[in-house]
Design an enzyme around this catalytic site. Structure first.
Site, PDB file in Angstrom:
ATOM      1  N   GLY A  64      -1.027  -9.018   2.769  1.00 11.24           N
ATOM      2  CA  GLY A  64      -0.370  -9.701   1.661  1.00 11.24           C
ATOM      3  C   GLY A  64       0.742  -8.863   1.049  1.00 11.24           C
ATOM      4  CE1 TYR A 147       2.051  -3.263   1.179  1.00 12.82           C
ATOM      5  CE2 TYR A 147      -0.304  -3.066   0.755  1.00 12.82           C
ATOM      6  CZ  TYR A 147       1.000  -2.675   0.509  1.00 12.82           C
ATOM      7  OH  TYR A 147       1.245  -1.662  -0.399  1.00 12.82           O
TER       8      TYR A 147
END
Length: 459
Positions: A64, A147
């Site tokens: 994210g 991420y």
């Protein structure tokens, strides 16, 4: 039904709308990592379908930042394991606190960073293995994508430090996997233009112009001419699916039909992993991907909902998971608190405030691989969000001798991608034709390299 001796781990016996039979045991629940603050991390654990007493246990993290790892479970790990589950037990963890079903009684806990997230997840693992102590002797691996290219090495380092310090329970940590993961600001930032040119998305002339204007430094333009040329490239590729340049974009603003008959389970969930899937299914991956046309830099990292307030991320549709996981009966079945406690489930939330405070991951990878931990860095070669050109560059930059020269690897006698092996148990691998979330695009190939690598076989 509660797992004996483990009030924080409850058996999942049925999911509304799913009339099939689980091929192995599913558990779900919360681990409280701070009693005083009511800080709880939610997990969904599925035992291996093969031999759970001996097969590896793998922690799966979506990125994210701010995106739930249910994304991996619902959208990515479909028919071919429920992908990974054929050959390993998997813990899907909503992390950091505030993401997915994880929550805290103190909202200040939603302000966090890479290092705090790693420490919290390490605390979760120690408590989780205390609950599920029968898995302590199984080989344990940490994996994730996008991420989670930050989450995985920082957490691996915390686990390795804990082992060195003799912290109990002793986790049998063996290594880690990162898929299309952000790693280093400069290398990630400079990888995009060569990828776009190599894939035939920009002309030779524009590539030459931007190379001259930026002096090869694309990640941090210092002149207006450089910025202008990069903006021109953005215009040229604007309508391409950033997560997989081969895939179409989802453009519709109209609500899609989420379910059929009386089932509360989305059709997309029942069709997980199939090659031909009817709408509503995402035509482009949403949420886990950061950066958005920029590398991750030190400091606060915007969440996707924040970006959506100022620009439209095209080609996206994440509504089916939202409908399913916000159904009260589904939440009860998977032992998640109701929305009155956690708030609504979102694929990617803006509830957290996360800072990138861990720097480049290259030093983490050097440290871990030099200490003998196995590392598999894999990359869907048609991802324009975190392109393989960057991952190939930074793995080479570690300077390890090549022990398995660049070559194709195969599934069913067909080339599935390319691989290069380095000393210190480091492997870089591409998956031909895959996008940002490899298991979602190429499930059969993903299962092949995953199984071979976990077993220590030649890929």
């Amino acid at each position: 039904m509660t797992k004996k001796g483990a009030p924080q781990g409850a058996l999942v016996t049925k999911i509304p709308g799913f009339n099939g039979t689980f091929q192995s045991k599913h558990y779900a629940g919360y681990v409280t990592i701070d009693e005083n603050r009511g800080k709880k991390l939610y997990y969904y654990f599925v035992e291996s379908e093969r031999n759970p007493s001996k097969d590896p246990v793998v922690l799966w993290l979506n990125g994210g930042p701010g995106c739930s790892s249910f994304d991996g479970f619902v959208y990515e790990h479909g028919k071919y394991s429920l992908l990974l589950l054929r050959v390993s037990s998997v813990i899907y963890l909503d992390s950091p606190v505030g993401v997915g079903f994880s929550y805290s009684g103190n909202e200040s806990d939603y302000v966090t960073g890479d290092l705090k997230t790693a420490a919290d997840t390490h605390s979760f693992l120690l408590k989780w293995f205390g609950i599920y102590s029968e898995f302590l002797t199984n080989p344990f691996y940490i994996s994730g994508e996008s991420y989670a290219g930050i989450y995985v090495p920082t957490l691996s380092y915390e686990v390795a430090k804990g082992i060195d310090a003799g912290i109990k329970p002793a986790i049998n940590f063996k290594g880690y996997m990162v898929g299309n993961g952000v790693t280093d600001e400069k290398i990630d930032g400079n990888a995009l233009v060569p990828f776009q040119h190599g894939m035939g998305l920009i002309s030779d002339e524009l590539h030459e112009e931007v190379t001259v204007a930026c002096h090869g430094n694309f990640y941090k333009p210092v002149t207006k001419n450089c910025s202008d040329k990069l903006a021109k490239i953005d215009q040229e590729v604007n309508d391409i699916n950033i997560y997989d340049i081969l895939e179409p974009c989802y453009h519709s603003k109209e609500p899609s039909v989420i379910t059929t008959d009386n089932s509360r389970l989305p059709m997309s969930f029942r069709k997980l992993g199939e090659t031909e899937r009817p709408l509503p299914v995402r035509k482009r991956m949403f949420g886990r991907a950061w950066p958005f046309k920029a590398p991750v830099r030190e400091g606060r990292v915007p969440t996707w909902p924040e970006l959506l307030n100022v620009l439209e991320v095209p080609c996206t549709d994440d509504r089916v998971a939202n409908v399913w996981l916000n159904n009260e009966d589904v939440r009860k079945a998977i032992h998640a608190e109701q929305a009155t406690v956690t708030g609504p489930w979102e694929l990617c939330t803006d509830k957290i405030n996360l800072s990138h405070d861990s720097g480049s991951m290259i030093e983490y990878h050097k440290n871990l691989t030099a200490r003998g931990y196995r590392a598999l860095i894999y990359s869907g070669d048609h991802d324009m969000c975190v392109p393989y050109t960057g991952s190939k560059t930074w793995t080479r930059s570690l300077g390890y001798p090549i022990v398995d020269a660049w070559r194709p690897w195969y599934v069913n006698e067909q080339v599935a991608g390319y691989i290069q092996g380095y000393d210190n148990n480091l492997i870089f691998l591409t998956i031909k034709g895959a996008g940002h979330t490899v298991p979602e695009y190429k499930p059969q190939e993903a299962l092949a390299f995953y199984d071979r690598w976990l077993e220590g076989r030649n890929i």
